[in-house]
Scaffold this motif. Structure first.
Motif, short mmCIF file in Angstrom:
data_model
loop_
_atom_site.label_atom_id
_atom_site.label_comp_id
_atom_site.label_asym_id
_atom_site.label_seq_id
_atom_site.Cartn_x
_atom_site.Cartn_y
_atom_site.Cartn_z
N GLY A 13 24.48 20.26 49.48
CA GLY A 13 24.69 20.35 48.04
C GLY A 13 25.40 21.66 47.72
N THR A 14 25.86 21.78 46.48
CA THR A 14 26.64 22.95 46.07
C THR A 14 26.02 23.62 44.87
OG1 THR A 14 28.70 21.97 46.90
CG2 THR A 14 28.91 23.76 45.32
N LEU A 15 25.90 24.93 44.99
CA LEU A 15 25.40 25.79 43.92
C LEU A 15 26.60 26.47 43.27
CD1 LEU A 15 22.70 27.38 42.91
CD2 LEU A 15 23.43 29.09 44.57
N ARG A 16 26.65 26.51 41.93
CA ARG A 16 27.78 27.13 41.24
C ARG A 16 27.30 28.11 40.18
NH1 ARG A 16 29.41 21.72 41.57
NH2 ARG A 16 31.22 21.43 42.95
N PHE A 17 27.91 29.28 40.18
CA PHE A 17 27.75 30.24 39.10
C PHE A 17 29.14 30.60 38.60
CE2 PHE A 17 23.87 31.22 41.65
CZ PHE A 17 22.93 30.90 40.69
N THR A 18 29.38 30.42 37.33
CA THR A 18 30.70 30.67 36.76
C THR A 18 30.59 31.61 35.56
OG1 THR A 18 30.54 28.71 35.34
CG2 THR A 18 31.57 28.41 37.51
N GLU A 19 31.75 32.03 35.06
CA GLU A 19 31.85 32.92 33.89
C GLU A 19 31.08 34.23 34.10
OE1 GLU A 19 30.75 30.78 30.38
OE2 GLU A 19 32.29 29.24 30.67
N LEU A 20 31.15 34.74 35.33
CA LEU A 20 30.57 36.04 35.61
C LEU A 20 31.45 37.13 35.00
CD1 LEU A 20 29.50 35.63 39.34
CD2 LEU A 20 28.27 34.99 37.28
N PRO A 21 30.89 38.29 34.71
CA PRO A 21 31.70 39.37 34.13
C PRO A 21 32.78 39.81 35.10
CG PRO A 21 29.50 40.14 34.73
CD PRO A 21 29.47 38.66 34.83
N ASP A 22 33.95 40.12 34.57
CA ASP A 22 35.07 40.59 35.38
C ASP A 22 34.77 42.02 35.85
OD1 ASP A 22 37.43 40.62 36.69
OD2 ASP A 22 38.71 40.71 34.91
N GLY A 23 35.47 42.45 36.87
CA GLY A 23 35.31 43.80 37.36
C GLY A 23 34.40 43.87 38.56
N ASP A 24 34.46 44.99 39.29
CA ASP A 24 33.63 45.17 40.48
C ASP A 24 32.16 45.16 40.11
OD1 ASP A 24 35.79 45.37 42.20
OD2 ASP A 24 35.99 47.53 41.88
N LYS A 25 31.36 44.49 40.92
CA LYS A 25 29.93 44.38 40.65
C LYS A 25 29.19 44.02 41.94
CE LYS A 25 31.17 39.83 38.94
NZ LYS A 25 32.61 40.19 38.94
N ASP A 26 27.93 44.40 41.98
CA ASP A 26 27.04 43.99 43.07
C ASP A 26 26.44 42.64 42.70
OD1 ASP A 26 27.55 46.30 44.45
OD2 ASP A 26 25.71 47.31 43.83
N VAL A 27 26.53 41.69 43.61
CA VAL A 27 26.02 40.34 43.39
C VAL A 27 24.94 40.05 44.44
CG1 VAL A 27 26.58 37.88 43.45
CG2 VAL A 27 28.15 39.49 42.35
N GLU A 28 23.84 39.50 43.99
CA GLU A 28 22.78 39.05 44.90
C GLU A 28 22.45 37.60 44.56
OE1 GLU A 28 19.34 41.65 45.04
OE2 GLU A 28 20.55 43.29 44.20
N ILE A 29 22.38 36.76 45.57
CA ILE A 29 21.90 35.38 45.41
C ILE A 29 20.64 35.25 46.26
CG2 ILE A 29 22.41 32.93 45.66
CD1 ILE A 29 25.38 33.62 45.49
N TRP A 30 19.49 35.21 45.59
CA TRP A 30 18.20 35.07 46.28
C TRP A 30 17.94 33.59 46.54
CZ3 TRP A 30 14.10 38.98 46.82
CH2 TRP A 30 14.56 40.28 46.57
#
Length: 394
Positions: A128-145
């Motif tokens: 299956g596929t998990l999607r996250f969209t419309e995240l803020p632009d620019g450099d950022k730390d991302v965590e997917i737990w």
């Protein structure tokens, strides 16, 4: 796969994965493990195999400008024959440390467990596929737990901008071992299990070896703790030994000493906190084993009961009060020569008064509100200026 973005596929490696001790390459991709292969080879117990492969505390961590992320996974979802359906496993998205999204993955494998016979039937299913969209632009730390309650094969990570490993923020590493309560049973989401909450409040990086049903003083688990780099270590022990009716007091005492000795072989001066069991009314003075209460299945709520006899304490059977008393004695004895060894009575995290206010719904596991309470209290007791895990800044 969504085709509206110019996707970049990034290999899933240990550079962008935290909280796992090992990555196994599979037919689909990679499978995070919380015990190494050498440990897994020394025990054929299916409960342990399920628990250590469920990625409690495991997360993808990276830095990116991406505004859209896709993650293909193959989850294994557990169902219990005759019991109500279990909630879908939840993935938590953190951006710069703040929870900004949650999602689930459909499809995947199904493991049907019959509690009457403790047999299991596996049924394969598609990714299956998990999607996250419309995240803020620019450099950022991302965590997917990843979900704490679903074995999760990681197939592919796609983003609409390049990914690089997150920089080292210099945070201390906290290595924790415990039972299903530490694993996360019945918490709201992976960042809401009590060790994750405590780690966030304490400003530390979590490696969670909470193993549902499997905090049994196994030597291979002690060796995994010994061999894992960490700045802080805690071991929460007791409830599973009663659940499984695994040993008597005569065996328990040297087993605890041996477990602590092994950890100290690799971490001779690391702050080491022994945590005794939280309050659990059915087993305070009644030994195990713990058994499902099948009479409650028709109500839509699975509950557990203590199947032992309080009179059996005289023959050395373990109860939670017996274990707390013995752990206090052991730690006091060892602390005379080990000033970095500490004890926390689990009832300071969840005691009789808490039980009256927030009873354990199934008589064994805390609900979401209780996870929050335990996590908050652990942080207050362990990470503050007077706690054993203080960094000296408070």
């Amino acid at each position: 796969m969504n085709t509206e973005h110019n996707w970049i596929t990034t290999p899933i490696t240990t550079d962008i994965l935290r909280g796992a001790l090992e990555l196994e390459h599979t037919a689909h991709g990679v499978l995070p493990h919380r015990l190494p292969a050498r440990a897994r080879a020394q025990c054929s117990d299916e409960q342990l195999a399920r628990s250590e492969s469920q990625p409690s505390g495991v997360r993808l961590v990276f830095r990116t400008r991406a505004t859209a992320i896709e993650l293909d996974t193959v989850p294994t979802k557990q169902v219990y024959v005759g019991a109500p359906p279990r909630p879908e496993g939840i993935y938590d998205l953190l951006v710069d440390g703040r929870l900004t999204g949650q999602a689930t993955v459909t499809g995947g494998n199904t493991l049907a467990i019959d509690m009457a016979t403790w047999t299991a039937e596996s049924r394969p299913g598609p990714p299956g596929t998990l999607r996250f969209t419309e995240l803020p632009d620019g450099d950022k730390d991302v965590e997917i737990w990843l979900p704490y309650n679903e074995t999760t094969e990681l197939v592919a990570l796609r983003t609409d901008a390049p990914v690089e490993p997150a920089p080292d923020r210099g945070r201390r590493v906290w290595l924790h071992h415990g039972s299903s309560i530490s694993h996360g049973s019945d918490a709201a989401s992976p960042t809401a299990i009590w060790p994750a909450l405590a780690a966030s409040l304490g400003g530390v990086e979590l490696i969670n070896l909470g193993l549902g049903g499997s905090a049994l003083l196994d030597p291979f688990t002690a060796r995994a703790l010994r061999d894992t780099p960490a700045d802080l270590i805690s071991v929460k022990m007791g409830i599973n030994l009663v659940n499984a009716d695994l040993m008597r007091l005569r065996a328990f005492t040297p087993a605890v000493h041996g477990f602590l000795d092994t950890i100290r072989d690799g971490h001779p001066t690391t702050p080491l906190l022994v945590v005794s069991p939280i309050f659990c009314p059915i087993h305070e003075d009644t030994p195990g084993p713990t058994a499902p209460d099948f009479a409650t299945l028709g109500t839509g709520q699975l509950r557990f009961r203590a199947a032992g006899d309080p009179a059996e304490r005289a023959s050395g059977k373990l109860t939670l009060n017996v274990i707390r008393d013995e752990l206090a004695r052991i730690v006091a004895q060892r602390a005379a020569e080990d000033p970095n060894l500490h004890l926390l009575d689990g009832r300071a995290l969840y005691g009789a008064a808490d039980s009256a206010e927030l009873p354990l719904p199934d008589e064994l596991h805390p609900d979401a509100a209780t996870h929050r309470r335990i996590g908050t209290r652990f942080a207050e007791l362990a990470f503050t200026a007077t706690g054993p895990f203080t960094d000296g800044s408070a």
